[in-house]
Design a protein around this motif. Structure first.
Motif, short mmCIF file in Angstrom:
data_model
loop_
_atom_site.label_atom_id
_atom_site.label_comp_id
_atom_site.label_asym_id
_atom_site.label_seq_id
_atom_site.Cartn_x
_atom_site.Cartn_y
_atom_site.Cartn_z
N LEU A 116 -14.46 -17.55 3.46
CA LEU A 116 -13.40 -18.21 2.69
C LEU A 116 -13.31 -17.56 1.31
CD1 LEU A 116 -13.93 -22.03 3.32
CD2 LEU A 116 -12.03 -20.64 4.12
N ALA A 120 -9.21 -19.91 -1.97
CA ALA A 120 -8.46 -20.24 -0.76
C ALA A 120 -8.13 -21.72 -0.70
CB ALA A 120 -9.25 -19.84 0.48
N GLU A 121 -6.92 -22.02 -0.24
CA GLU A 121 -6.46 -23.40 -0.07
C GLU A 121 -6.05 -23.72 1.36
OE1 GLU A 121 -3.29 -24.31 -2.89
OE2 GLU A 121 -3.88 -22.54 -4.06
N LYS A 122 -5.50 -22.72 2.07
CA LYS A 122 -4.87 -22.99 3.36
C LYS A 122 -5.21 -21.88 4.35
CE LYS A 122 -0.92 -25.31 1.15
NZ LYS A 122 0.55 -25.28 0.94
N VAL A 123 -6.45 -21.85 4.80
CA VAL A 123 -6.89 -20.81 5.74
C VAL A 123 -6.61 -21.28 7.17
CG1 VAL A 123 -8.83 -19.43 6.55
CG2 VAL A 123 -8.59 -19.93 4.10
N SER A 160 -5.44 -16.16 8.45
CA SER A 160 -4.41 -16.09 7.43
C SER A 160 -4.64 -17.15 6.36
CB SER A 160 -3.02 -16.33 8.05
OG SER A 160 -2.80 -15.47 9.15
N GLU A 161 -4.43 -16.78 5.10
CA GLU A 161 -4.45 -17.75 4.01
C GLU A 161 -2.99 -18.02 3.63
OE1 GLU A 161 -3.80 -19.05 1.19
OE2 GLU A 161 -5.55 -20.30 0.80
N GLY A 176 -1.95 -12.74 2.12
CA GLY A 176 -2.56 -13.79 2.92
C GLY A 176 -3.25 -13.31 4.17
N SER A 179 -7.83 -10.57 3.38
CA SER A 179 -9.15 -10.90 2.86
C SER A 179 -10.23 -10.38 3.81
CB SER A 179 -9.29 -12.41 2.69
OG SER A 179 -8.40 -12.90 1.72
N TYR A 258 -6.13 -27.47 7.68
CA TYR A 258 -6.57 -26.10 7.48
C TYR A 258 -8.09 -26.03 7.58
CZ TYR A 258 -1.86 -24.74 6.09
OH TYR A 258 -0.52 -24.47 6.09
#
Length: 285
Positions: A116, A120-123, A160-161, A176, A179, A258
């Protein structure tokens, strides 16, 4: 027959698996990479196994499984290639293939940890049928010709983030997608002629709960058309990876949370097996 790479990161050995037997390919090739495919490595390995020329690898089950292809020069991805996934993303099905790239260093083994990023907020997860290119493909004449340029297939998780992809992107998706560890690949490469690749079931689970369950027959743009289409715009090299899109059932839909540290993702495709990763905070940050 399947092709795998076994061992510690950076020290994987190339092998061929035929039923319960695993054979060391180092007598034929240093690795499973573009040079291997370009030199007809799959056919040569089959012949060597049939002739009893390769040593068996004992105790291979205890070894780490690496990505089945070493050092791809490119990871080319297709977005919104399943109509129901486009719908859950709030988009109309595209009229032409949507293309984006992942950096090759996103590729890791099928059971390696996924990191992560610190902000990161929305993986999100995405099971995808991955095409492995076997011959240099440029300006192909038709989709029918594309089949001859495919070495085989494996499983890809196009991690995907979504905040990076959509909110931080300026209209491009790569922030996104690139990473570290964001493309687990494997466990094995299955040659193209061993699969009915446009009619495979595929899906994903998170912490044991079903997320995706679909079939490659639902692709908007079939595999052969994708390879033909890409060859009109870029040169595909042996060993390159093409991720062909994901079906519905991702967190972006709003129907699932997520990913968080400690979560476990499993991707599966009929005839290709499955892969599982654990999500952990990126180390050293």
């Amino acid at each position: 027959m399947e092709f795998m790479r076994l061992g510690a990161v950076g020290a994987e050995i190339p092998v061929a698996r035929d039923g319960d037997a695993v054979y060391d390919l180092r007598g034929l090739t240093a690795d499973i990479d573009g040079a291997f495919f370009e030199a007809g490595g799959i056919a040569r390995a089959r012949q060597a196994v049939a002739a009893g020329e390769l040593p068996r690898v004992e105790g291979w089950e205890a070894l780490r499984v690496g990505a089945p292809v070493a050092r791809p020069s490119a990871v080319i991805c297709i977005g919104m290639n399943y109509a129901e996934h486009a719908a859950e993303s709030g988009s109309e099905p595209p009229e032409n293939p949507v293309v984006f790239m992942k950096t090759p260093n996103t590729v890791v083994g099928p059971a390696d940890e996924v990191f992560l990023p610190p902000n990161a907020e929305k993986v999100d997860w995405e099971v995808e049928l991955a095409v492995v290119i076997g011959r240099r493909a440029r300006y192909l004449s038709s989709p029918a010709e594309a089949r001859d340029y495919i070495a085989g297939f494996t499983i890809s998780n196009d991690v995907s983030e979504r905040a990076f992809q959509i909110e931080h992107s300026g209209g491009q998706w790569s922030k996104g997608k690139c990473s570290e560890t964001f493309n687990p690949l494997g466990p094995a490469l299955v040659p193209a002629d061993d699969l009915d690749y446009q009619n495979l079931k595929l899906g994903s689970r998170v912490n044991g709960g079903e997320r995706q369950n679909s079939t490659t027959a639902d692709m908007i743009f079939p595999v052969d058309l994708l390879i033909y289409h890409l060859s009109q715009y870029l040169v595909l090299e042996p060993g390159d990876i093409v991720n062909t899109g994901t079906p519905k059932g991702v967190a972006l839909s709003g129907n699932f949370p997520y990913l968080a540290a400690g979560d476990e993702m499993t991707m599966w495709i009929e005839g290709l097996g499955e892969q599982t990763q654990r999500v952990v905070p990126a180390p050293g940050v």
